[in-house]
Design a protein around this motif. Structure first.
Motif, short mmCIF file in Angstrom:
data_model
loop_
_atom_site.label_atom_id
_atom_site.label_comp_id
_atom_site.label_asym_id
_atom_site.label_seq_id
_atom_site.Cartn_x
_atom_site.Cartn_y
_atom_site.Cartn_z
N ASN A 118 3.02 6.81 -7.16
CA ASN A 118 1.96 7.33 -8.03
C ASN A 118 1.21 6.22 -8.75
N GLY A 119 0.88 5.18 -8.05
CA GLY A 119 0.07 4.11 -8.61
C GLY A 119 0.83 3.13 -9.47
N ARG A 156 2.70 1.67 -3.36
CA ARG A 156 1.76 2.06 -4.43
C ARG A 156 1.40 3.53 -4.29
N GLN A 157 1.23 3.99 -3.08
CA GLN A 157 0.86 5.39 -2.85
C GLN A 157 2.01 6.34 -3.21
N HIS A 158 3.24 5.96 -2.84
CA HIS A 158 4.39 6.85 -3.09
C HIS A 158 4.91 6.75 -4.52
N ALA A 160 0.83 -1.21 0.00
CA ALA A 160 0.00 0.00 0.00
C ALA A 160 0.86 1.26 0.00
#
Length: 70
Positions: free
Chosen positions: A38-39, A34-36, A31
């Motif tokens: 940019n997907g 993925r957030q850092h 998680a």
């Protein structure tokens, strides 16, 4: 190897708990990555899978150590 770990004080409960924690860290690392990123799904998936592979090893060590606890 298992006897040495047992003699050092490691118990099956320690290994089982570490396996459960590694599953949580696997999800958390996926998680956060993925957030850092940019997907960017591929890199996040690789991190999650890398950490997630620790769980079966830790559970297997727990099962092996359980034989020394009886």
């Amino acid at each position: 190897m298992l006897k040495k770990l047992h003699d050092m004080g490691l118990t099956s409960d320690h290994c089982y708990m570490a396996g459960v924690v590694s599953i949580g860290i696997s999800f958390l690392s996926w998680a956060v990555c993925r957030q850092h990123q940019n997907g960017e799904v591929e890199r996040a998936d690789r991190w999650g899978i890398f950490v997630g592979e620790w769980a079966p090893t830790l559970f297997a060590l727990g099962n092996g150590l359980r034989t020394y606890e009886k």
